[in-house]
Design an enzyme around this catalytic site. Sequence first.
Site, PDB file in Angstrom:
ATOM      1  N   LYS A  83       0.851  -1.196   0.000  1.00 45.94           N
ATOM      2  CA  LYS A  83       0.000   0.000   0.000  1.00 45.94           C
ATOM      3  C   LYS A  83       0.880   1.236   0.000  1.00 45.94           C
ATOM      4  O   LYS A  83       1.803   1.351   0.826  1.00 45.94           O
ATOM      5  CB  LYS A  83      -0.821   0.017   1.286  1.00 45.94           C
TER       6      LYS A  83
HETATM    7  C1  E4P Z   1      -8.445   0.797   3.952  1.00 41.71           C
HETATM    8  O1  E4P Z   1      -7.607   0.125   3.413  1.00 41.71           O
HETATM    9  C2  E4P Z   1      -8.299   1.425   5.271  1.00 41.71           C
HETATM   10  O2  E4P Z   1      -7.593   0.532   6.092  1.00 41.71           O
HETATM   11  C3  E4P Z   1      -9.603   1.666   5.985  1.00 41.71           C
HETATM   12  O3  E4P Z   1     -10.715   1.275   5.198  1.00 41.71           O
HETATM   13  C4  E4P Z   1      -9.717   3.032   6.585  1.00 41.71           C
HETATM   14  O4  E4P Z   1     -10.942   3.130   7.241  1.00 41.71           O
HETATM   15  P1  E4P Z   1     -11.263   4.253   8.321  1.00 41.71           P
HETATM   16  O5  E4P Z   1     -11.592   5.522   7.625  1.00 41.71           O
HETATM   17  O6  E4P Z   1     -12.467   3.700   9.057  1.00 41.71           O
HETATM   18  O7  E4P Z   1     -10.059   4.361   9.205  1.00 41.71           O
END
Ligand code: E4P
Length: 217
Positions: A83
């Site tokens: 990522k």
């Molecule tokens: C995605 O890959 C992220 O880990 C996640 O969906 C972020 O979500 P949040 O906005 O609830 O922290």
Amino acid sequence: MKLFLDTANIDEIKALAASGLIDGVTTNPSLIAKSGRDFLEVIAEICAIIDGPVSAEATASDAPTMLKEGEKLASIAKNVAVKVPLTEAGLLVCKQLSDNGVMVNVTLCFSAAQALLAAKAGAGFISPFVGRLDDIATDGMGLIEEITAIYANYDFPTEILVASVRGVQHVVDAALLGADVATVPPQIITAMFKHPLTDKGIEAFTADWKKSGQSIL
Ligand code: E4P
């Protein structure tokens, strides 16, 4: 639509993996910190449980360091998706890693313009954060609709991974729009099984079955 689990908690992953409903896992630095576990160890463990893509996030902000981090994360297992953030450095690293056959998930996407650049940089996944957009009174699902149209116009192979999911309706809306993936916190997957009429129906059938005095086994 594929369902990924948005967690770094091994017990939660094991519990839901047995159902065969989970196609991958996403983590982020906040979820890793919440797990209290060593990052590299936890990613290796998740990769051994789940066959599909497991996202592990690079944390450096400069491209050379981010690239080294990405290469290290990718070496953990074949199903690691590195990522990287949607920044200029992140997309440079995305291009380099994807050219070398590494799966890349470009994260923290909040606009269609950003999603277009990620696709052009060879991202395997683009992660638009719908919940965080909703939080600032912006239409998160509207962004999914825009990205879906743009990617279809040009046949970009980048998969749309709906992230920052806050409820069952987000998952349904993502599926209605034809998103490739939704990454969902475990408690929302659990909520997806539920309907009050299912519970009520089971209660009535169980009571009537008892009255019948029969048993299947
Ligand atoms: C995605 O890959 C992220 O880990 C996640 O969906 C972020 O979500 P949040 O906005 O609830 O922290």
